[in-house]
Scaffold this active site. Sequence first.
Site, PDB file in Angstrom:
ATOM      1  N   HIS A   1       0.869  -1.186   0.000  1.00 35.94           N
ATOM      2  CA  HIS A   1       0.000   0.000   0.000  1.00 35.94           C
ATOM      3  C   HIS A   1       0.908   1.239   0.000  1.00 35.94           C
ATOM      4  CE1 HIS A   1      -2.839   2.917   1.802  1.00 35.94           C
ATOM      5  NE2 HIS A   1      -3.810   2.061   1.545  1.00 35.94           N
TER       6      HIS A   1
ATOM      7  N   ASP B   1       2.894  -4.579   8.196  1.00 35.10           N
ATOM      8  CA  ASP B   1       1.667  -3.811   8.069  1.00 35.10           C
ATOM      9  C   ASP B   1       0.490  -4.778   8.146  1.00 35.10           C
ATOM     10  OD1 ASP B   1      -0.549  -2.448   7.212  1.00 35.10           O
ATOM     11  OD2 ASP B   1       0.339  -1.679   5.354  1.00 35.10           O
TER      12      ASP B   1
ATOM     13  N   GLN C   1      -4.658  -5.426   6.918  1.00 35.28           N
ATOM     14  CA  GLN C   1      -5.648  -6.349   6.338  1.00 35.28           C
ATOM     15  C   GLN C   1      -5.570  -7.726   6.990  1.00 35.28           C
ATOM     16  OE1 GLN C   1      -7.965  -5.447   4.291  1.00 35.28           O
ATOM     17  NE2 GLN C   1      -7.187  -3.494   3.559  1.00 35.28           N
TER      18      GLN C   1
ATOM     19  N   LYS D   1     -10.649  -0.600  10.078  1.00 38.85           N
ATOM     20  CA  LYS D   1     -10.818  -1.832   9.290  1.00 38.85           C
ATOM     21  C   LYS D   1     -11.070  -3.037  10.199  1.00 38.85           C
ATOM     22  CE  LYS D   1      -8.054  -0.071   5.495  1.00 38.85           C
ATOM     23  NZ  LYS D   1      -6.800  -0.153   4.742  1.00 38.85           N
TER      24      LYS D   1
ATOM     25  N   CYS E   1      -4.668   2.248  -3.779  1.00 34.06           N
ATOM     26  CA  CYS E   1      -3.480   2.834  -3.146  1.00 34.06           C
ATOM     27  C   CYS E   1      -2.243   1.959  -3.377  1.00 34.06           C
ATOM     28  CB  CYS E   1      -3.688   3.074  -1.658  1.00 34.06           C
ATOM     29  SG  CYS E   1      -4.963   4.271  -1.317  1.00 34.06           S
TER      30      CYS E   1
END
Length: 421
Positions: A137, A214, A217, A240, A378
């Site tokens: 991202h 990261d 997700q 999220k 993104c």
Amino acid sequence: MSLASIDPRARTPRLNRTVERIRQDFPILARTVHGKRLAYLDTAASAQKPEQVIEAMSRFQREEYANIHRGVYALSQAATDRFEAARGRVARFLNASSADEIVFTRNTTEAINVVAQSWARKNLKAGDEIVLTELEHHANIVPWQMIRAETGAVIKPIRIHDDGSLDLDHARSLIGPRTKLVAFAHVSNALGTVLPVRELVRLARAVDATVLIDGSQAVQHMAVDVQALDPDFYVFTGHKLYGPTGIGVLYGKGAVLNAMPPYQGGGDMIERVTFERTTFKPAPHRFEAGTPAITEAIGLAAAIDYVEQIGFDWIGPHEEELLTEATQALLAIDGLKLWGTSAQKASVLSFTLDGAHAHDVATILDQQGVAVRAGHHCAHPLMDRLGVAATSRASIGLYNDRADIDQLVAGITAVKRILKL
Ligand SMILES: *Cc1c(COP(=O)(O)O)cnc(C)c1O
């Protein structure tokens, strides 16, 4: 303390776990869009909020609100306790060894920027290498480019295969003695690929590189244990994870965080200020200048309670089943191409339709009540790598059901009819 309160089953009573029951927790799912049932398939961009989160934030603001950390009156002390308890809740969620390893930020983007502006600025010099992947991202690319411009560090992306999986051979050849940082997504937002995080951490550790994962997700789909995965930093964003906007998390190993200089200066992060000299609090408070997002931290803790009450042992198989079903249904559609077909995959269906623009597809789907994202997600470098300008992306959350997938498939059939494909 009573026995009941230390029984872990008593702390997390199981909710009645059927998707019909779960959907009732999300008030927005009852509304219609363009007169149609809402099929919300954009959880990867932001998740909808359950009543439990909305209510926890509302109750705090109605009954318990005050600024934290400095007040001597009861309300302020209670609010401070709630805020710090939320930090502890996040620590338990990630299995961090201490709440002091949890820094509240605005979102993932800010969490990565803290690491870039504090850790990287201090530790990187010209020629040092930052290893990323092709599927990151922008939030895990641009902060490092800013550091590259300042320090002369070099950025090296690990290649992906055509199916969206990571090229581990390339990772092995890139990660070497000059590598100082390896930063990568746990799960790709654009393709759904689950990255081989343990292998990447192992490669980084072998050359003493620092690791940032990261998890934007990942945390909503699978249990994450930072002590087992062993990164230096793990970041995610509250909105999220069925929590509010405005709150994110930077997990950092205690020793790593305490060796980092503050990122912003101001109130609440200092021990003592004179015009000559200021001393800073230890982590996490040295990274939380100013009044934080108090209500949102409490909302995030409520979201974590909610997700853990449903449990990843339910969420995982439920989402997997929908993903498999949706994948089969989409692959059966003539002229549809699925992007990201790696064997290790979570909750994302990126697709293009021959002869149609991704934005037109999403616009017509919206008319059918189906909310999907269209664009570059993104991730310009990933789109360049795949040779596609944009995809439409359906993403699955714990509240999605068969009817949502059926509505998506029927919607795509309508798109083909309307666009005469
Ligand atoms: C959404 C996302 C981000 C950015 O999250 P923000 O809440 O916008 O800061 C970063 N990385 C990945 C993989 C994401 O999905």
